[in-house]
Design a protein around this motif. Structure first.
Motif, PDB file in Angstrom:
ATOM      1  N   SER A  35       0.835  -1.191   0.000  1.00 49.24           N
ATOM      2  CA  SER A  35       0.000   0.000   0.000  1.00 49.24           C
ATOM      3  C   SER A  35       0.873   1.247   0.000  1.00 49.24           C
ATOM      4  N   LEU A  36       0.473   2.233  -0.787  1.00 46.96           N
ATOM      5  CA  LEU A  36       1.243   3.478  -0.834  1.00 46.96           C
ATOM      6  C   LEU A  36       1.213   4.187   0.517  1.00 46.96           C
ATOM      7  N   SER A  37       0.140   3.966   1.281  1.00 50.73           N
ATOM      8  CA  SER A  37       0.070   4.598   2.601  1.00 50.73           C
ATOM      9  C   SER A  37       1.153   4.055   3.518  1.00 50.73           C
ATOM     10  N   TYR A  38       1.535   2.767   3.330  1.00 56.68           N
ATOM     11  CA  TYR A  38       2.651   2.210   4.081  1.00 56.68           C
ATOM     12  C   TYR A  38       3.983   2.673   3.509  1.00 56.68           C
ATOM     13  N   LEU A  39       4.045   2.742   2.175  1.00 57.58           N
ATOM     14  CA  LEU A  39       5.306   3.049   1.505  1.00 57.58           C
ATOM     15  C   LEU A  39       5.899   4.360   1.993  1.00 57.58           C
ATOM     16  N   LYS A  40       5.069   5.345   2.223  1.00 54.97           N
ATOM     17  CA  LYS A  40       5.596   6.650   2.628  1.00 54.97           C
ATOM     18  C   LYS A  40       6.157   6.638   4.050  1.00 54.97           C
ATOM     19  N   HIS A  41       5.811   5.573   4.802  1.00 55.94           N
ATOM     20  CA  HIS A  41       6.341   5.467   6.166  1.00 55.94           C
ATOM     21  C   HIS A  41       7.614   4.630   6.225  1.00 55.94           C
ATOM     22  N   PHE A  42       7.947   3.937   5.121  1.00 56.19           N
ATOM     23  CA  PHE A  42       9.159   3.119   5.104  1.00 56.19           C
ATOM     24  C   PHE A  42      10.390   4.022   4.990  1.00 56.19           C
ATOM     25  N   PRO A  43      11.374   3.871   5.871  1.00 59.51           N
ATOM     26  CA  PRO A  43      12.592   4.705   5.799  1.00 59.51           C
ATOM     27  C   PRO A  43      13.550   4.175   4.737  1.00 59.51           C
ATOM     28  N   ILE A  44      13.124   4.234   3.463  1.00 67.16           N
ATOM     29  CA  ILE A  44      13.934   3.720   2.369  1.00 67.16           C
ATOM     30  C   ILE A  44      14.460   4.874   1.530  1.00 67.16           C
ATOM     31  N   HIS A  45      15.493   4.579   0.719  1.00 70.47           N
ATOM     32  CA  HIS A  45      16.030   5.643  -0.143  1.00 70.47           C
ATOM     33  C   HIS A  45      15.908   5.281  -1.616  1.00 70.47           C
ATOM     34  N   MET A  46      15.502   4.016  -1.914  1.00 67.49           N
ATOM     35  CA  MET A  46      15.459   3.624  -3.311  1.00 67.49           C
ATOM     36  C   MET A  46      14.405   2.547  -3.544  1.00 67.49           C
ATOM     37  N   LEU A  47      13.762   2.622  -4.730  1.00 75.71           N
ATOM     38  CA  LEU A  47      12.885   1.568  -5.208  1.00 75.71           C
ATOM     39  C   LEU A  47      13.597   0.827  -6.329  1.00 75.71           C
ATOM     40  N   LYS A  48      13.480  -0.498  -6.312  1.00 64.87           N
ATOM     41  CA  LYS A  48      14.105  -1.299  -7.346  1.00 64.87           C
ATOM     42  C   LYS A  48      13.005  -1.948  -8.186  1.00 64.87           C
ATOM     43  N   ILE A  49      12.933  -1.571  -9.480  1.00 62.72           N
ATOM     44  CA  ILE A  49      11.888  -2.080 -10.368  1.00 62.72           C
ATOM     45  C   ILE A  49      12.225  -3.514 -10.762  1.00 62.72           C
ATOM     46  N   ASP A  50      11.261  -4.408 -10.586  1.00 62.27           N
ATOM     47  CA  ASP A  50      11.492  -5.821 -10.856  1.00 62.27           C
ATOM     48  C   ASP A  50      11.738  -6.056 -12.345  1.00 62.27           C
ATOM     49  N   ARG A  51      12.583  -7.030 -12.640  1.00 63.52           N
ATOM     50  CA  ARG A  51      12.959  -7.331 -14.017  1.00 63.52           C
ATOM     51  C   ARG A  51      11.770  -7.760 -14.862  1.00 63.52           C
ATOM     52  N   SER A  52      10.710  -8.303 -14.211  1.00 63.02           N
ATOM     53  CA  SER A  52       9.547  -8.744 -14.980  1.00 63.02           C
ATOM     54  C   SER A  52       8.852  -7.585 -15.679  1.00 63.02           C
ATOM     55  N   PHE A  53       8.978  -6.361 -15.139  1.00 58.03           N
ATOM     56  CA  PHE A  53       8.398  -5.188 -15.786  1.00 58.03           C
ATOM     57  C   PHE A  53       9.353  -4.602 -16.833  1.00 58.03           C
ATOM     58  N   VAL A  54      10.655  -4.681 -16.550  1.00 55.22           N
ATOM     59  CA  VAL A  54      11.649  -4.102 -17.455  1.00 55.22           C
ATOM     60  C   VAL A  54      11.739  -4.897 -18.757  1.00 55.22           C
ATOM     61  N   MET A 100       6.334   8.201  -9.343  1.00 57.90           N
ATOM     62  CA  MET A 100       5.915   8.133  -7.942  1.00 57.90           C
ATOM     63  C   MET A 100       7.114   8.194  -7.002  1.00 57.90           C
ATOM     64  N   ALA A 101       8.176   7.439  -7.329  1.00 59.19           N
ATOM     65  CA  ALA A 101       9.362   7.427  -6.481  1.00 59.19           C
ATOM     66  C   ALA A 101       9.977   8.813  -6.377  1.00 59.19           C
ATOM     67  N   HIS A 102      10.069   9.485  -7.492  1.00 60.03           N
ATOM     68  CA  HIS A 102      10.646  10.841  -7.462  1.00 60.03           C
ATOM     69  C   HIS A 102       9.786  11.792  -6.654  1.00 60.03           C
ATOM     70  N   SER A 103       8.465  11.590  -6.713  1.00 59.54           N
ATOM     71  CA  SER A 103       7.587  12.454  -5.915  1.00 59.54           C
ATOM     72  C   SER A 103       7.768  12.217  -4.424  1.00 59.54           C
ATOM     73  N   LEU A 104       8.267  11.024  -4.071  1.00 58.55           N
ATOM     74  CA  LEU A 104       8.533  10.698  -2.661  1.00 58.55           C
ATOM     75  C   LEU A 104      10.002  10.902  -2.298  1.00 58.55           C
ATOM     76  N   ASN A 105      10.745  11.560  -3.230  1.00 56.02           N
ATOM     77  CA  ASN A 105      12.183  11.825  -3.027  1.00 56.02           C
ATOM     78  C   ASN A 105      12.980  10.536  -2.889  1.00 56.02           C
ATOM     79  N   LEU A 106      12.593   9.520  -3.680  1.00 51.79           N
ATOM     80  CA  LEU A 106      13.303   8.248  -3.685  1.00 51.79           C
ATOM     81  C   LEU A 106      14.011   8.066  -5.018  1.00 51.79           C
TER      82      LEU A 106
END
Length: 658
Positions: free
Chosen positions: A560-579, A598-604
């Protein structure tokens, strides 16, 4: 007057004294008569002595009359002695009888068990107070009851048979249920003992012990031994006993039976999320639903944890078993509501048949278990019939697990490194550490073959810690030439859920002296969703060490995006299945573009894995993807090859700057 006469008086006085003493002791009027008679004769003899014999000349023996008096005194004294002795013996016997009667009466009246006597017709003659206490009936009430009134119908024949055995002189012991006056049957252990008088049976003694509580305790012990405490289903012991019985019956009657082995898919996630108490209640609800909803003569049992078995006796054909398996799956599809929460659970089922697949209980259960794992491999929430080919796969799996347990200590694991590239500069900023297994006979074992098995067995935890430490040590060495190089290390679900993860990472950083900001831990999206609050807490603990956290395989875990914004992460890794299909599949292209935005909007930052073509590279750069890795840049390399690549890149960069 003579000595003989005087001696007769003295002897008669002794007899009188014995009699008077006996009168005082026994209080018997008959002895009083004897004492009076003997005493009267003594008085008469004294009278003769004083008024008649005193004037006569003294002699030792005297006349024949004096001899008669002596003989009469001796005979009287002997007679008195024996009379007193006989009375004393009789009184002693009477007292003994009274004592024994009192002992019997005490035993009869004070006994805590029901004690009673009956005549040869079975009528009650006497009963002790305990009889009324434990049975609820007084003696008068018992005398007005028939055996049919008193005994539970099913036990009447046994009671009558035992009574007539006692009448014939045979003591008997048996259990029966008595209709207690206060309500409900009471379990009794009863003894019937024949009563003898002059060698003839004149009645029957009965002793009844209330064993209701003992029977209840025995039943509880039996239930604990053969039934699961949580669900009340038969446990493994009882299941195996029944299975053995049904196999024997099927063998003699030429029938077929089936065993289903199944567990609840992802039950551990529910335990971790809601707690073990909710998990236990879910197991209870599942058990109740199975027993009440599944038709046929299926016998369910709980083997352990979330594992269940079902025995289907007298099966006509395989279709009956398949229908039962489908019933189980359909039954579990409806949601379970616990504490206001809807919970959905599915099951993976394995099926084995007698005699087609096996002929012993152990083999049938083992084959059903094997088929269940095939059901899990096929996506869960389905059933699989056992096939002989599965045995080879199981043996291969066990062999692989055996070798893997020794691989770490033998140094068979190695770490390969795949470069991570900055999209804007083309500089290799980091290396992802990927474990490989160089087996001495199998060769290079694919991670797809051993990583899931390591995760399942828990071996992934020591393997993962070894990879973490090895990667940190290697990056630290490379930083002498490439000071900005970073290490990216994957954390398995088992590692991430361990309580000492933060302490382990801190210890590794301390031992390898790697700067925390040079370590990037990659956590899969699905791992964080098992227990979101705990995941956030763990990630904050890691973040406080100074390390970086990436959310791996993003887009596959439905977070859920509501959880994602609370995760203290610095990067999202796009899965190879989409690439893989971004240049040919509009949906994948849209997903990747949305994730980057979306990641850039969250400063990730965003890193795409699996980049293999120039077209993929171009698309990702157009959408502003920050970093990439994939075979387009380099495959995963062993240490030596990776070091050569780094030196080559560094040399090329220096030459271009010159």
């Amino acid at each position: 007057m003579s000595l003989t006469y005087i001696l007769s008086i003295l002897i008669r006085c002794v007899a009188t004294g014995w009699t008077i003493g006996a009168v005082r002791r026994f209080r018997d009027w008959r002895l009083g008569t004897v004492a009076t008679a003997v005493g009267s004769v003594v008085i008469y003899q004294f009278y003769l002595l004083l008024f008649w014999y005193l004037q006569d000349a003294w002699s030792w023996t005297g006349s024949s009359t004096d001899a008669y008096w002596l003989l009469d005194s001796v005979i009287t004294t002997v007679a008195v002695f024996y009379i007193v002795k006989i009375l004393a013996d009789r009184r002693g016997t009477e007292q003994n009888l009274k004592d024994k009667e009192q002992l019997y009466r005490s035993l009869f009246e004070q006994n805590q068990d029901a004690v009673y006597t009956m005549d040869l017709a079975g009528n009650f003659l006497t009963s002790n107070p305990a009889c009324e206490r434990v049975m609820g009936y007084s003696l008068e009430a018992l005398q007005n009851l028939t055996v049919e009134d008193l005994i539970v119908e099913e036990d009447v024949a046994l009671v009558k048979q035992s009574f007539f055995q006692a009448v014939r002189g045979e003591a008997t012991e048996f259990e029966c249920r008595v209709q207690n006056k206060s309500g409900g049957p009471t379990d009794f252990l009863v003894k019937f003992v024949p009563m003898y008088v002059n060698g003839n049976t004149v009645g029957v003694y009965g002793i009844g012990k209330d064993i209701t509580e003992q029977k209840s305790a025995d039943e509880r012990v039996r239930k604990m031994a053969f039934y699961d405490v949580l669900t009340d289903l038969p446990n493994r012991v009882l299941f195996e006993q029944r299975l053995a019985q049904e196999i024997e019956r099927a063998r003699t009657q030429g029938q077929m039976l089936a065993v289903m082995f199944f567990d609840l898919d992802r039950f551990k996630m529910i335990n971790d999320t809601y707690g073990h108490s909710v998990g236990d209640r879910l197991l209870q609800a599942v058990s109740e639903r199975l027993v009440s909803s599944v038709e046929t003569e299926t016998i369910f049992s709980r083997i352990s944890g979330d594992e269940f078995t079902a025995l289907l006796p007298n099966v006509a054909d395989v279709n009956v078993v398949v229908e039962a398996a489908q019933q189980v799956l359909q039954t579990l599809q409806r949601p379970f509501v616990l504490d206001g929460n809807e919970m959905f659970i599915t099951s993976s089922i394995g099926i084995s048949l007698y005699p087609n697949d096996a002929s012993t209980p152990e083999q049938l259960v083992r084959h059903a278990d094997t088929a269940m794992y095939r059901a899990k491999e096929n996506g869960r929430n389905n059933y699989q019939l056992f096939q002989s080919a599965m045995n080879k796969q199981v043996m291969d799996r066990l062999s692989l697990e055996h070798d893997m347990r020794k691989a770490l200590e033998r140094g068979e694991f190695v770490v390969y490194y795949q470069p991570q590239v900055n999209s804007a500069t083309g500089i290799v900023f980091g290396l992802e550490a990927l474990v490989r297994w160089q087996h001495p006979t199998r060769g290079m074992v694919s991670p797809a073959d051993f990583i899931p098995l390591a995760e399942e067995t828990g071996l992934i935890v020591p393997i993962g810690e070894w990879v973490l430490k090895t990667a940190c040590e290697q990056i630290k060495r490379w930083q002498r030439v490439f000071p900005e190089l970073r290490a990216a290390v994957n954390l398995s679900a088992r590692q991430f859920q361990s309580d000492d993860l933060v302490d382990t990472v801190a210890r590794v950083l301390r031992e390898t002296e790697l700067d925390p900001h040079c370590l990037d831990l990659e956590i899969t999206e699905s791992t964080t969703m098992h227990n979101v609050d705990r995941a956030i807490s763990t990630m904050h603990g890691l973040k406080q060490l100074g390390i970086q956290i990436s959310l791996d395989d993003f887009g596959t875990g439905y977070s859920s995006l509501s959880y994602l914004k609370h995760f203290p992460i610095h990067m999202l890794k796009i899965d190879r299945s989409f690439v893989r299909d971004i240049t040919t599949d509009e949906d994948d292209a849209s997903i990747v573009a949305s994730v980057i935005a979306m990641a850039h909007s969250l400063n990730l930052n965003v890193i795409a894995e699996g980049v293999e073509t120039e077209e993929q590279l171009g698309y990702l750069m157009e959408r502003g993807c920050d970093q990439m890795q994939g075979y387009l840049f380099s495959p995963p390399l062993p240490v030596e090859k990776c070091e050569e690549l780094l030196h080559f890149i560094n040399k090329t960069r220096v030459e271009s700057m010159g």
